[in-house]
Design a protein around this motif. Structure first.
Motif, PDB file in Angstrom:
ATOM      1  N   ARG A 182       0.818  -1.213   0.000  1.00 16.48           N
ATOM      2  CA  ARG A 182       0.000   0.000   0.000  1.00 16.48           C
ATOM      3  C   ARG A 182       0.851   1.261   0.000  1.00 16.48           C
ATOM      4  O   ARG A 182       0.365   2.340  -0.370  1.00 16.48           O
ATOM      5  CB  ARG A 182      -0.914   0.002   1.235  1.00 16.48           C
ATOM      6  CG  ARG A 182      -0.130  -0.121   2.546  1.00 16.48           C
ATOM      7  CD  ARG A 182      -1.019  -0.367   3.748  1.00 16.48           C
ATOM      8  NE  ARG A 182      -0.213  -0.650   4.936  1.00 16.48           N
ATOM      9  CZ  ARG A 182      -0.711  -0.888   6.134  1.00 16.48           C
ATOM     10  NH1 ARG A 182      -2.025  -0.859   6.312  1.00 16.48           N
ATOM     11  NH2 ARG A 182       0.069  -1.156   7.151  1.00 16.48           N
ATOM     12  N   SER A 183       2.111   1.144   0.419  1.00 17.18           N
ATOM     13  CA  SER A 183       3.005   2.296   0.423  1.00 17.18           C
ATOM     14  C   SER A 183       3.910   2.331  -0.803  1.00 17.18           C
ATOM     15  O   SER A 183       4.677   3.272  -0.968  1.00 17.18           O
ATOM     16  CB  SER A 183       3.883   2.276   1.680  1.00 17.18           C
ATOM     17  OG  SER A 183       3.088   2.265   2.843  1.00 17.18           O
ATOM     18  N   ARG A 184       3.824   1.322  -1.637  1.00 24.72           N
ATOM     19  CA  ARG A 184       4.767   1.172  -2.753  1.00 24.72           C
ATOM     20  C   ARG A 184       4.101   1.326  -4.107  1.00 24.72           C
ATOM     21  O   ARG A 184       4.698   1.012  -5.132  1.00 24.72           O
ATOM     22  CB  ARG A 184       5.453  -0.193  -2.640  1.00 24.72           C
ATOM     23  CG  ARG A 184       6.193  -0.372  -1.322  1.00 24.72           C
ATOM     24  CD  ARG A 184       6.750  -1.769  -1.143  1.00 24.72           C
ATOM     25  NE  ARG A 184       7.526  -1.875   0.100  1.00 24.72           N
ATOM     26  CZ  ARG A 184       8.222  -2.941   0.455  1.00 24.72           C
ATOM     27  NH1 ARG A 184       8.246  -4.008  -0.327  1.00 24.72           N
ATOM     28  NH2 ARG A 184       8.905  -2.944   1.594  1.00 24.72           N
ATOM     29  N   THR A 185       2.858   1.777  -4.114  1.00 28.45           N
ATOM     30  CA  THR A 185       2.135   1.906  -5.380  1.00 28.45           C
ATOM     31  C   THR A 185       2.736   3.013  -6.241  1.00 28.45           C
ATOM     32  O   THR A 185       3.349   3.945  -5.732  1.00 28.45           O
ATOM     33  CB  THR A 185       0.650   2.182  -5.112  1.00 28.45           C
ATOM     34  OG1 THR A 185       0.522   3.371  -4.316  1.00 28.45           O
ATOM     35  CG2 THR A 185       0.010   1.017  -4.376  1.00 28.45           C
ATOM     36  N   PRO A 186       2.587   2.919  -7.564  1.00 30.21           N
ATOM     37  CA  PRO A 186       3.240   3.872  -8.464  1.00 30.21           C
ATOM     38  C   PRO A 186       2.770   5.312  -8.284  1.00 30.21           C
ATOM     39  O   PRO A 186       1.632   5.574  -7.891  1.00 30.21           O
ATOM     40  CB  PRO A 186       2.870   3.344  -9.854  1.00 30.21           C
ATOM     41  CG  PRO A 186       2.619   1.880  -9.648  1.00 30.21           C
ATOM     42  CD  PRO A 186       1.979   1.792  -8.289  1.00 30.21           C
ATOM     43  N   ILE A 187       3.653   6.227  -8.622  1.00 30.59           N
ATOM     44  CA  ILE A 187       3.327   7.649  -8.611  1.00 30.59           C
ATOM     45  C   ILE A 187       2.395   7.956  -9.778  1.00 30.59           C
ATOM     46  O   ILE A 187       2.704   7.619 -10.928  1.00 30.59           O
ATOM     47  CB  ILE A 187       4.607   8.501  -8.744  1.00 30.59           C
ATOM     48  CG1 ILE A 187       5.510   8.318  -7.538  1.00 30.59           C
ATOM     49  CG2 ILE A 187       4.245   9.981  -8.912  1.00 30.59           C
ATOM     50  CD1 ILE A 187       4.979   8.893  -6.267  1.00 30.59           C
ATOM     51  N   PHE A 218      -2.818   4.855 -17.377  1.00 24.67           N
ATOM     52  CA  PHE A 218      -1.831   4.363 -16.419  1.00 24.67           C
ATOM     53  C   PHE A 218      -1.077   5.508 -15.740  1.00 24.67           C
ATOM     54  O   PHE A 218       0.050   5.360 -15.299  1.00 24.67           O
ATOM     55  CB  PHE A 218      -0.865   3.378 -17.080  1.00 24.67           C
ATOM     56  CG  PHE A 218      -1.575   2.271 -17.819  1.00 24.67           C
ATOM     57  CD1 PHE A 218      -2.369   1.360 -17.130  1.00 24.67           C
ATOM     58  CD2 PHE A 218      -1.481   2.157 -19.198  1.00 24.67           C
ATOM     59  CE1 PHE A 218      -3.044   0.351 -17.805  1.00 24.67           C
ATOM     60  CE2 PHE A 218      -2.159   1.156 -19.881  1.00 24.67           C
ATOM     61  CZ  PHE A 218      -2.943   0.245 -19.189  1.00 24.67           C
ATOM     62  N   ALA A 219      -1.760   6.652 -15.664  1.00 22.33           N
ATOM     63  CA  ALA A 219      -1.323   7.804 -14.872  1.00 22.33           C
ATOM     64  C   ALA A 219       0.026   8.377 -15.306  1.00 22.33           C
ATOM     65  O   ALA A 219       0.696   9.062 -14.531  1.00 22.33           O
ATOM     66  CB  ALA A 219      -1.273   7.436 -13.384  1.00 22.33           C
ATOM     67  N   PRO A 240      -1.294  -1.807  -8.147  1.00 23.60           N
ATOM     68  CA  PRO A 240      -2.372  -0.897  -8.536  1.00 23.60           C
ATOM     69  C   PRO A 240      -2.049   0.552  -8.188  1.00 23.60           C
ATOM     70  O   PRO A 240      -1.336   0.844  -7.223  1.00 23.60           O
ATOM     71  CB  PRO A 240      -3.565  -1.387  -7.701  1.00 23.60           C
ATOM     72  CG  PRO A 240      -3.206  -2.746  -7.242  1.00 23.60           C
ATOM     73  CD  PRO A 240      -1.720  -2.791  -7.134  1.00 23.60           C
ATOM     74  N   LEU A 241      -2.593   1.455  -8.977  1.00 24.56           N
ATOM     75  CA  LEU A 241      -2.528   2.884  -8.660  1.00 24.56           C
ATOM     76  C   LEU A 241      -3.534   3.206  -7.562  1.00 24.56           C
ATOM     77  O   LEU A 241      -4.495   2.455  -7.326  1.00 24.56           O
ATOM     78  CB  LEU A 241      -2.846   3.705  -9.902  1.00 24.56           C
ATOM     79  CG  LEU A 241      -1.811   3.647 -11.031  1.00 24.56           C
ATOM     80  CD1 LEU A 241      -2.478   3.938 -12.366  1.00 24.56           C
ATOM     81  CD2 LEU A 241      -0.695   4.641 -10.751  1.00 24.56           C
ATOM     82  N   THR A 295      -7.706  12.239 -10.537  1.00 26.47           N
ATOM     83  CA  THR A 295      -7.746  13.606  -9.997  1.00 26.47           C
ATOM     84  C   THR A 295      -6.602  13.881  -9.024  1.00 26.47           C
ATOM     85  O   THR A 295      -6.184  15.036  -8.885  1.00 26.47           O
ATOM     86  CB  THR A 295      -9.081  13.857  -9.272  1.00 26.47           C
ATOM     87  OG1 THR A 295      -9.290  12.840  -8.272  1.00 26.47           O
ATOM     88  CG2 THR A 295     -10.238  13.836 -10.275  1.00 26.47           C
ATOM     89  N   ARG A 296      -6.113  12.855  -8.356  1.00 25.29           N
ATOM     90  CA  ARG A 296      -4.975  13.030  -7.450  1.00 25.29           C
ATOM     91  C   ARG A 296      -3.712  12.585  -8.184  1.00 25.29           C
ATOM     92  O   ARG A 296      -3.292  11.437  -8.135  1.00 25.29           O
ATOM     93  CB  ARG A 296      -5.147  12.229  -6.162  1.00 25.29           C
ATOM     94  CG  ARG A 296      -4.003  12.479  -5.145  1.00 25.29           C
ATOM     95  CD  ARG A 296      -4.202  11.714  -3.853  1.00 25.29           C
ATOM     96  NE  ARG A 296      -5.449  12.050  -3.207  1.00 25.29           N
ATOM     97  CZ  ARG A 296      -5.667  13.155  -2.494  1.00 25.29           C
ATOM     98  NH1 ARG A 296      -4.693  14.034  -2.326  1.00 25.29           N
ATOM     99  NH2 ARG A 296      -6.852  13.385  -1.954  1.00 25.29           N
TER     100      ARG A 296
END
Length: 532
Positions: free
Chosen positions: A394-399, A406-407, A417-418, A424-425
């Protein structure tokens, strides 16, 4: 020369941790890499930080995502090669950014050439580079030690008829730092990277690296309850924080000091009195900064944090420099822990306390709780001990960089997962918003850079209303008051009796005019003038 210029860069600066797998994918495989980091350096430099710390980039089977090192002097092909690393290093330095690597001295991968040799025969010269022992009289493990990931710390090796020690996964055998040849080889690893131009190291689980010589059982923890990790059933009295480890830390420091202003940051989870010992002495210094995780480990409560700050400051030796961290690749996200409004207050706290802050990627845009579906869990700690809420994915998800597919992180589905609100964030959206958390971080980092009182000044805790944490930062004749409302109710703004407010330098709220009330979830940086 000013005192700010005289202070080492790591004392006046801010460190930004990058988790390479999740920063930027440059080649469309769904995993971040070195070229991706290089492509985003303008963003990092634009934040106003001074250094980047890269989680491990060495060759690895990735059983623990790089913390199982198969070659300390190589680059994991997933991340690139030496050309990509050298480009990143040069590009970072060109932007005034230092580069720190993650050094993992406690253990290797079981695929490391050293362990393959060690395992091959009892009389192999590298046998003693790891910790091997005969079975206990009943044929079981040599002692009762428990792995941090659950289960025995000992793994049976049928071929050689002995157990080997592993504080983490069985595929991460512990090194034997009592062996002088191993010790010399690891010093050569540090020398290799320092010669290549890196600016320092974060040293993984430093307090683990030496074990009690006779490997006695660890004592039972009388306070253990089933909702805690299996490791906590025992007190790690004999398996961690041994006196001999300080001699090794001092050797690390002596080597680093040969290269000028390099920095060593030790990962140390210990009570204040034992934590402070890792600074060493003036005559024999150890790490420059033992990492201080107390903002992560304690409740988000003004009274609690006031005591935490006071006790930590009191524990520091005269030559010790404080540091603070609120997020990392191992800890739940700040915004998930305290909520989005208080995440703004947390940003002000982190960047105005005395000492060196470490900022974790993505916290500057307020990534919160990310739900990881069961079929996408990758963290071995969560897979081995499900249901305890200790998963680190949960702390290692992509920026999330923008609202494109895919942001903007990759052209394919990322390895994790993102965050669900990534459309929006994301960085691009917050970059355009003058009231965003990203804008606040940039403003606070700019203020810190421009105010010696915030970077190297003294700190004095002062009285505040309920839910309010307040302290002064002082340098020369400059007095700055930081007041943080950690609650959801308005609170009185209480000033020191000998001061008046001259200016509001920063607020966690979008707009602020001076008043005698702190709004809910508000933090302020005020410039004071002394009165007689």
């Amino acid at each position: 020369m000013s005192i700010v210029a005289q202070a080492p860069w790591w004392a006046r600066g801010v460190i930004y941790q990058i988790y390479p797998r999740s920063f930027q994918d440059s080649n469309g495989d769904g995993v971040g890499d070195l070229a991706g980091i290089a492509a985003r350096l303008d963003y990092v430099a634009g934040l106003g930080v001074d250094a980047i710390w890269l989680s491990p980039i060495f060759p690895s089977p990735m059983a623990d995502f790089g913390y199982d090192v198969a070659d300390y002097c190589g680059i994991e092909p997933m991340f690139g090669d030496f050309a990509a690393f050298d480009t990143l290093l040069a590009d970072a330095h060109a932007r005034g950014l230092k580069v720190l690597l993650d050094f993992v001295p406690n253990h290797t991968s079981d695929q490391h050439a050293w362990f393959r040799e060690s395992r091959s025969a009892r009389d192999n010269p590298k046998r003693d580079w790891y910790i091997w022992r005969d079975p206990a009289p009943d044929g079981g493990p040599p002692n009762n030690w428990i792995s941090d990931f659950g289960g025995s710390s000992w793994e049976w090796d049928e071929a050689s008829g002995q157990y080997y020690l592993h504080a983490f996964l069985k595929s991460q055998p512990d090194l034997n730092w009592r062996n002088p040849d191993l010790r010399a080889a690891m010093m050569d690893v540090l020398r290799f990277w320092l010669d290549r131009g890196v600016d320092g190291f974060r040293i993984d689980v430093l307090w683990h690296i030496v074990k009690a010589a006779d490997l006695p059982d660890n004592p039972v923890n009388p306070d253990w309850t089933p909702n805690r990790t299996e490791r906590d059933r025992l007190i790690q009295h004999h398996s961690t924080d041994q006196p001999e480890a300080h001699e090794i830390a001092a050797e690390f420091r002596a080597l680093a000091d040969q290269y000028g202003e390099r920095v060593l940051i030790g990962e140390i989870f210990l009570p204040n009195d034992r934590h402070a010992r890792w600074f060493g002495t003036v005559e024999r210094p150890e790490v420059h900064m033992p990492f201080n995780f107390q903002l992560i480990e304690n409740a988000w409560n003004a009274a609690v944090l006031r005591d935490v700050i006071a006790d930590y400051e009191a524990s520091l030796p005269a030559h010790g420099w404080p540091n603070w961290v609120f997020g990392s690749h191992d800890a739940p996200r700040i915004a998930a822990r305290v909520g989005e409004p208080q995440a703004r207050v947390a940003a002000m706290l982190l960047l105005t306390l005395r000492g060196t802050p470490t900022l974790y990627q993505g916290d500057e845009i307020g990534i919160g709780e990310v739900v990881i579906p069961a079929d996408r869990v990758r963290d071995p700690q969560e897979l081995r001990q499900p249901g305890l809420g200790i998963g680190r994915d949960r702390s290692r998800t992509p920026i999330p960089w923008d609202a494109s597919p895919f942001a903007g992180f990759s052209t394919v589905e990322p390895w994790l997962p993102l965050n669900a609100d990534w459309p929006t964030r994301n960085v691009a959206a917050q970059d355009r918003d003058p009231s965003s958390l990203l804008t606040l971080y940039r403003a606070l980092l700019s203020l810190r850079r421009g105010q010696p009182a915030l970077s190297i000044g003294d700190m004095v805790l002062v009285a505040g209303d309920d839910d309010v944490l307040a302290y002064e930062r002082r340098h020369d004749d400059v007095r700055l008051l930081i007041v943080l409302n950690l609650g959801s109710q308005s609170r009185a703004l209480i000033l020191p009796a000998d001061a008046i407010v001259m200016e509001v330098l920063a607020s966690t709220l979008p707009a602020r005019t001076l008043a005698d009330v702190l709004a809910p979830d508000e933090g302020l940086v005020l410039r004071l003038a002394s009165v007689r």
